[in-house]
Design an enzyme around this catalytic site. Structure first.
Site, PDB file in Angstrom:
ATOM      1  N   HIS A  11       0.920  -1.241  -0.074  1.00 22.19           N
ATOM      2  CA  HIS A  11       0.077  -0.065  -0.039  1.00 22.19           C
ATOM      3  C   HIS A  11       0.888   1.297  -0.083  1.00 22.19           C
ATOM      4  O   HIS A  11       2.211   1.216   0.294  1.00 22.19           O
ATOM      5  CB  HIS A  11      -0.981  -0.041   1.144  1.00 22.19           C
ATOM      6  CG  HIS A  11      -0.239   0.084   2.494  1.00 22.19           C
ATOM      7  ND1 HIS A  11       0.384   1.201   3.055  1.00 22.19           N
ATOM      8  CD2 HIS A  11       0.205  -1.078   3.487  1.00 22.19           C
ATOM      9  CE1 HIS A  11       1.030   0.899   4.039  1.00 22.19           C
ATOM     10  NE2 HIS A  11       0.904  -0.462   4.439  1.00 22.19           N
ATOM     11  N   GLU A  84      -2.133  -7.058   7.523  1.00 21.98           N
ATOM     12  CA  GLU A  84      -0.909  -6.930   8.104  1.00 21.98           C
ATOM     13  C   GLU A  84      -1.034  -7.668   9.519  1.00 21.98           C
ATOM     14  O   GLU A  84      -2.026  -7.777  10.194  1.00 21.98           O
ATOM     15  CB  GLU A  84      -0.428  -5.358   8.549  1.00 21.98           C
ATOM     16  CG  GLU A  84       1.114  -5.389   9.121  1.00 21.98           C
ATOM     17  CD  GLU A  84       1.955  -6.108   8.165  1.00 21.98           C
ATOM     18  OE1 GLU A  84       2.177  -7.106   8.005  1.00 21.98           O
ATOM     19  OE2 GLU A  84       2.827  -5.272   7.572  1.00 21.98           O
TER      20      GLU A  84
END
Length: 211
Positions: A11, A84
Site C-alpha cells: 500500500h 498486516e
C-alpha cells in the site's frame, strides 16, 4: 507450464509510516502523498494487464487497490486474511519506543526467532492465513495470467517466503518493501520463483544463461 505471475503490491504511504509507528492491523488511511503513489504505480501495473486483483480489507490497502481497479475495470476481492500482522502492544508505538520497551523481543525477532511481537501473531501464522488465499486465487488464473495482491509489507514478506519454500528464519533476508513498491513471483517448473523484489518499474524479461 501455465506461466502465471503474482504481483504483491504494498500500500501507499500513511502518516504512521512517516512517524515510524508500528501499524500492524490498525486501520490507518493513506496520506495525500500515499494516494499519489498509488495512482502513479497503478498506471504502471495496469500495463501488465492483470487478470484479477485481491486486497487486504484495511483502508490503506483498499484505497491503493482502488486506483488499479479504476484503470482495469476489475472488481477487487477484499480478504481479511491479507491484513498486516497483528502485533498487540507494539501497535501504535514508534520504532524507538519498541526497542526501549521490548528490546529483547525485538532483537529475537530480528534474529529470525519465532516471536509474538507485543503478544500478537507469529510470522508463520500470518503466512498460514495469507499464502493459501494468494495460491487459491492464482490457481484461477488462465495460462500466462497475472494476479495483483495488494497487502502490507510484513504480510507480503511472509507470503513470499512461504510460496518460495524458504524456512521461516530466512524470511527476514527478503528485506522490506517501500510504499507502493511490489515484488513479482513467476511460475516455473519447480514452483514459484522471485523475479522482482521491492520494484517500482515494470518487470523486464531475464535474458541470459539463468533464463
Amino acid at each position: 507450464m501455465r506461466g502465471r505471475r503474482i504481483v504483491l503490491w504494498r500500500h501507499g504511504q500513511t502518516s504512521w509510516n512517516l512517524e515510524r509507528r508500528f501499524q500492524g492491523s490498525t486501520d490507518i488511511p493513506l496520506t495525500d502523498e500515499g494516494r499519489g503513489q498509488a495512482r502513479r504505480a497503478a498506471r504502471l501495473l495496469a500495463a501488465l494487464r492483470p487478470d484479477a486483483i485481491i486486497a487486504s480489507d484495511l483502508v490503506r490497502a483498499r484505497a491503493t487497490a482502488a486506483e488499479l481497479a479504476s484503470l482495469t475495470g476489475h472488481e477487487v476481492l477484499h480478504e481479511d486474511a491479507l491484513r498486516e500482522t497483528y502485533a498487540g502492544q507494539w501497535q501504535g508505538l514508534t520504532h524507538d519506543e519498541i526497542v526501549e520497551r521490548y528490546g529483547e523481543q525485538y532483537a529475537a525477532w530480528k534474529r529470525g526467532e519465532p516471536v509474538r511481537r507485543g503478544g500478537g501473531e507469529l510470522e508463520t501464522e500470518v503466512a498460514d492465513r495469507a499464502a493459501p488465499v494468494v495460491e487459491r486465487n492464482a490457481d484461477k488464473l488462465p495460462d500466462g495470467g497475472t494476479l495483483v495482491v495488494v497487502s502490507h509489507g510484513g504480510t507480503i514478506r511472509t507470503t513470499i517466503g512461504r510460496l518460495l519454500g524458504l524456512e521461516p528464519h530466512a524470511w527476514e533476508s527478503l528485506g522490506g518493501l517501500s510504499n507502493c513498491s511490489w515484488s513479482v513471483l513467476g511460475e516455473s517448473l519447480r514452483g514459484w520463483r522471485l523475479l522482482e523484489h521491492n520494484a517500482g518499474s515494470l518487470p523486464e524479461p531475464v535474458l541470459g544463461d539463468d533464463d
